[in-house]
Write a protein that holds these residues in place. Structure first.
Motif, PDB file in Angstrom:
ATOM      1  N   THR A 189       0.815  -1.225   0.000  1.00  0.00           N
ATOM      2  CA  THR A 189       0.000   0.000   0.000  1.00  0.00           C
ATOM      3  C   THR A 189       0.838   1.259   0.000  1.00  0.00           C
ATOM      4  N   GLU A 190       2.112   1.150   0.442  1.00  0.00           N
ATOM      5  CA  GLU A 190       3.007   2.306   0.536  1.00  0.00           C
ATOM      6  C   GLU A 190       2.394   3.430   1.368  1.00  0.00           C
ATOM      7  N   GLY A 191       1.540   3.028   2.320  1.00  0.00           N
ATOM      8  CA  GLY A 191       0.943   4.023   3.209  1.00  0.00           C
ATOM      9  C   GLY A 191      -0.164   4.834   2.580  1.00  0.00           C
ATOM     10  N   TRP A 192      -0.638   4.431   1.396  1.00  0.00           N
ATOM     11  CA  TRP A 192      -1.709   5.145   0.685  1.00  0.00           C
ATOM     12  C   TRP A 192      -3.014   4.903   1.431  1.00  0.00           C
ATOM     13  N   ALA A 193      -3.618   5.976   1.937  1.00  0.00           N
ATOM     14  CA  ALA A 193      -4.781   5.842   2.827  1.00  0.00           C
ATOM     15  C   ALA A 193      -5.932   5.108   2.149  1.00  0.00           C
ATOM     16  N   PHE A 194      -6.200   5.454   0.894  1.00  0.00           N
ATOM     17  CA  PHE A 194      -7.336   4.827   0.218  1.00  0.00           C
ATOM     18  C   PHE A 194      -7.095   3.332   0.023  1.00  0.00           C
ATOM     19  N   ALA A 195      -5.844   2.967  -0.333  1.00  0.00           N
ATOM     20  CA  ALA A 195      -5.518   1.558  -0.506  1.00  0.00           C
ATOM     21  C   ALA A 195      -5.662   0.805   0.810  1.00  0.00           C
ATOM     22  N   ILE A 196      -5.251   1.412   1.901  1.00  0.00           N
ATOM     23  CA  ILE A 196      -5.394   0.782   3.214  1.00  0.00           C
ATOM     24  C   ILE A 196      -6.862   0.595   3.564  1.00  0.00           C
ATOM     25  N   ALA A 197      -7.685   1.605   3.228  1.00  0.00           N
ATOM     26  CA  ALA A 197      -9.116   1.481   3.509  1.00  0.00           C
ATOM     27  C   ALA A 197      -9.740   0.346   2.709  1.00  0.00           C
ATOM     28  N   LEU A 198      -9.362   0.211   1.432  1.00  0.00           N
ATOM     29  CA  LEU A 198      -9.892  -0.871   0.614  1.00  0.00           C
ATOM     30  C   LEU A 198      -9.418  -2.228   1.137  1.00  0.00           C
ATOM     31  N   ALA A 199      -8.164  -2.294   1.555  1.00  0.00           N
ATOM     32  CA  ALA A 199      -7.656  -3.542   2.129  1.00  0.00           C
ATOM     33  C   ALA A 199      -8.458  -3.912   3.370  1.00  0.00           C
TER      34      ALA A 199
END
Length: 841
Positions: free
Chosen positions: A193-203
């Motif tokens: 995710t490289e700390g990407w907030a949206f990617a973390i939320a989807l995960a």
């Protein structure tokens, strides 16, 4: 993140710049919820690239923290030039409380492309206040020049690097959602995710559904596919369609959402959902849809919104039309007229669109007129063939654009189509409105044509209205005056009297058809002419008649102009004791929200008076600036140029005064009026004389005399006071002068006497600020309590509720406070009270 933003907002400007999905908005929102400040939030959309729409959005945002400021901003209009910006900046300077802290957030700043809007924001952001921080949330570098602030170290920038989650923050986020990951799995997920907030939320969405393998793999997949699988597959069909509908609108207020959720009150969707059920289900998608208390509306994450827009084709044209109609109706009810017009245009519901346009004033700023012109140009031609109201409103728009020939042609087409046929309620009112338009076109043009035959049109308009009476309301019922009431351009003898005769025949018909419009205007014109002829007794009689009539029928500009001439009259009479009362009546007009041009005309009126009396420190700053392109409607402008020229003269900057008089190119402004031509020539003579150009000065004075003498208009010369005394003296020595010596001697005597009265008036007004009584004896206990409320930003309604007093009593107490402190408004009262020790800083 809180500590980072807390440090950042110590600067007047903060730029939060990162790509989609980095949690920019959520980070700022979380911060302002915890930080102690008056915060407000402006959600920018692509529609804000229209100046009118941007300004409505800006005003609504300001209203969340200061309703009084919002009213002033609405009256001002979009500040598209430096001169208007100078008037704009006075409002926050007056209304921002020095002891309070403010944060103004502009979200999705990158969507702005309109140069006029960006220019306003450049000026605003580079005119910082010590207690206001502007936060720009943007996907790209904001399109504003921040170098001046950057060079002074007054800009804080937060980028993607600062917004990325740390691994610890990511794990804490998962723990809040009851998701636990082994250390090695968390580390691998963080790398993906490289700390990407949206990617973390989807995960997190994938992990909550019990599929840990999908938590990493989704990063390599298409984001829309993931939204489809992880969000859309988990919600009902009703909610899917509802969310797609929401992607059609820019306003997501709770009230509008409930209206859009189901076809009607109490009805359910295809699977039994009620409107509140749908909204409740929607709120459970809390990572991507949330309620924003600063906007009082819901927000959908941009990536989800883009996904929803990609599915709009799944809606039928009828469903899209229904959404646009409901959104238009809500915007119209909430005074968002730009958006209401746009939604109705998308829906093709032109009858509702025309209803909104009809509520607008006759005189509109150019940026609104351009927007409407585009809307009318896009309308199908059959609309104008079938809908006479559309043609009538287009006529009105052409009138506002000063395309009188086209407006007149449209009006006659309506008349030829409907006149002579059996009358109905519709055709009677339509023909009445059309003849009124022809009457106003004739009245406006009379200053150039010397034709005064417009009264017949107003008479015919009334005959049709009498068939089907209708009580109109709103701006259309209030007359807009030009630079002068007597619309006469020629120096022919008797011209002003002919205009007044036609006006007197017209006013009863105008007032009958437009609910009091122009009531008292004929008396004002008689007073204006009498004043310029030097018949002060007659002028006074008609001024008070005009004032009484105008106040009775809410003709605010007539009231303002009558008070303006009363100030001048009582100076000329040497009756200085009446001046403070007249000034208070002018100030009271500022409290009238229906008076659209009140701030501009108040500044111009007092600006003229204060330049005349030498009290130049009281002149509104914008009147002293170089004028850019015309941003005042040309029908109401003109005297602001005189104020600026007179100010330059008081500052002994005669070359600049002369240049300002020569720079005007307005075909409907001051210089087309006979009275305006005379005044410009007189001021030119004053400037040239003081620049040592005596021959040019005397030729200009001769030009003024040639214009004034056929109608014996002496007062403009006398009001020039000391300057005219010197000019007339020089003219008396000029053997080649074309001006009769007897007239010059008379004017010289009267100008000298007037100059003494003017000095007495200035001294009287100067005394108003002196010898204030000691603070402890000024205010009663109740007045002190209300003053404290004012300093805390409370409205009259707030204080009425808090102190258990009628709102009329609160209003009277505030007026008493202003009077005792010698203040002109809330901010002035607070400043004076702090200086006197009545309030703490």
């Amino acid at each position: 993140m809180f500590n980072l933003l807390e440090k950042a907002v110590q600067n007047p400007l903060v730029a939060v710049v990162a790509g989609t999905g980095y949690g920019k908005t959520q980070a700022v929102l979380s911060f302002v919820r915890q930080y102690k400040a008056n915060a407000t939030w402006m959600q920018i959309t692509d529609w804000d690239n229209n100046e009118w729409r941007f300004w409505e959005n800006f005003i609504q945002t300001v209203s969340l923290i200061n309703k009084e400021s919002a009213v002033k901003l609405a009256d001002l209009g979009f500040p598209g030039t430096k001169r208007q910006f100078d008037r704009y900046i006075v409002i926050p300077r007056q209304d921002v409380l020095p002891q309070s802290r403010y944060i103004f957030v502009y979200d999705d700043f990158h969507l702005l492309r309109n140069e006029a809007v960006l220019d306003f924001l450049r000026r605003s952001l580079t005119s910082p206040f010590s207690n206001i921080t502007s936060v720009l949330i943007s996907r790209s570098e904001p399109a504003v020049n921040m170098m001046g602030l950057l060079s002074k170290g007054l800009v804080a920038t937060i980028t993607e690097d600062e917004l990325r989650f740390s691994q610890e923050e990511m794990e804490n986020f998962f723990q809040l959602q009851d998701i636990t990951l082994p250390e090695d799995a968390a580390q691998k997920l963080y790398q993906d995710t490289e700390g990407w907030a949206f990617a973390i939320a989807l995960a997190g969405q994938a992990l909550k559904q019990g599929n840990p393998d999908r938590g990493r793999s989704f990063i390599r997949e298409n984001v829309f596919q993931h939204i489809e699988r992880e969000i859309f597959s988990a919600i009902s069909g009703d909610l899917q369609k509802f969310l797609i509908k929401l992607s059609l609108v820019n306003h997501l207020s709770a009230e509008l959402l409930l209206e859009l959720a189901v076809p009607g009150e109490g009805r359910k969707g295809d699977t039994g959902h009620s409107g509140r059920d749908l909204i409740g289900e929607m709120e459970r998608i809390d990572s991507f849809i949330r309620f924003d208390p600063y906007l009082s509306a819901y927000r959908i994450h941009l990536l989800l919104l883009e996904y929803l827009k990609s599915r709009q084709d799944e809606l039928t044209e009828e469903e899209k039309r229904d959404v646009h109609i409901r959104a238009g109706r809500w915007c119209a009810a909430n005074n968002l007229k730009t958006d209401a017009i746009s939604y109705y245009e998308k829906a093709g519901v032109y009858d509702k669109l025309l209803e909104v346009v009809y509520t607008l004033p006759m005189a509109l700023p150019d940026y609104i007129t351009r927007f409407l012109q585009d809307v009318f140009a896009r309308a199908p031609e059959e609309l104008y063939e079938k809908n006479a109201i559309a043609r009538l409103l287009r006529t009105r728009l052409l009138f506002t654009l000063r395309k009188f020939d086209e407006a007149e042609g449209d009006a006659w087409e309506i008349i030829n189509r409907f006149e002579g046929r059996p009358l109905s309620r519709f055709s009677s009112r339509l023909l009445g409105a059309t003849y009124n338009h022809l009457g106003f076109i004739g009245m406006i043009r009379s200053v150039m044509s010397d034709r005064y035959d417009f009264a017949g049109y107003f008479e015919k308009a009334r005959a049709y209205y009498d068939q089907e009476p209708a009580k109109l309301r709103g701006p259309v019922t209030v007359i807009n005056l030009g630079s002068y009431t007597c619309r006469v351009g020629s120096a022919k003898p008797g011209g002003p009297e002919k205009f007044i005769e036609a006006l007197a025949a017209s006013v009863p018909h105008i007032a009958a058809t437009l609910n009091g419009c122009a009531w008292g205007m004929e008396d004002l014109a008689r007073a204006e002419l009498a004043y310029f002829k030097g018949d002060l007794d007659r002028a006074e009689k008609f001024l008070y008649q005009a004032l009484y009539k105008a106040q009775k029928r809410n003709q605010y500009e007539i009231e303002n102009r009558a008070l303006f001439y009363l100030l001048r009259l009582h100076v000329a009479l040497g009756d200085q004791d009446r001046l403070p009362d007249i000034l208070k009546l002018l100030e009271a007009q500022i409290e009238v929200p229906d008076y659209i041009n009140r701030y501009i005309l108040y500044d111009i009126t007092l600006g003229w008076f204060y330049t005349q009396t030498g009290l130049t420190g009281k002149i509104a700053p914008w009147l002293k600036e170089e004028f850019e392109e015309r941003e005042l409607n040309s029908f109401i402008s003109g005297m602001e140029t005189v104020v600026r020229a007179k100010w330059y003269i008081t500052e002994k900057e005669f070359a600049r005064a002369l240049a300002s008089l020569k720079s005007r190119e307005n075909p409907f402004g001051l210089e087309v009026f006979l009275f305006g031509k005379i005044l410009i020539k007189i001021l030119e003579a004053v400037c040239r004389y003081n620049l040592g150009e005596e021959p040019g000065a005397l030729r200009a004075l001769e030009g003024a005399y040639a214009l004034a003498s056929p109608n014996a208009l002496d007062m403009p010369f006398i009001e020039t006071g000391r300057h005219m005394y010197l000019l007339a003296g020089a003219a008396l020595k000029d053997k080649n002068s074309l001006i009769p010596q007897g007239w010059l001697e008379k004017i010289r005597r009267n100008a000298s006497a007037y100059a003494k009265k003017l000095a007495a008036a200035a001294a009287k007004l100067g005394e108003q600020k002196k010898d204030r009584p000691a603070p402890e004896f000024i205010l009663s206990r109740q007045e002190r309590r209300v003053l404290t409320g004012l300093s805390q930003g409370m409205t009259r309604g707030d204080m009425a509720r808090e102190y258990g007093l009628p709102i009329t009593r609160i209003k009277n107490v505030i007026s008493g406070i202003y009077l005792k402190l010698g203040a002109v408004n809330r901010a002035d009262a607070i400043r004076i009270a702090i200086a006197m020790g009545l309030l703490k800083k």
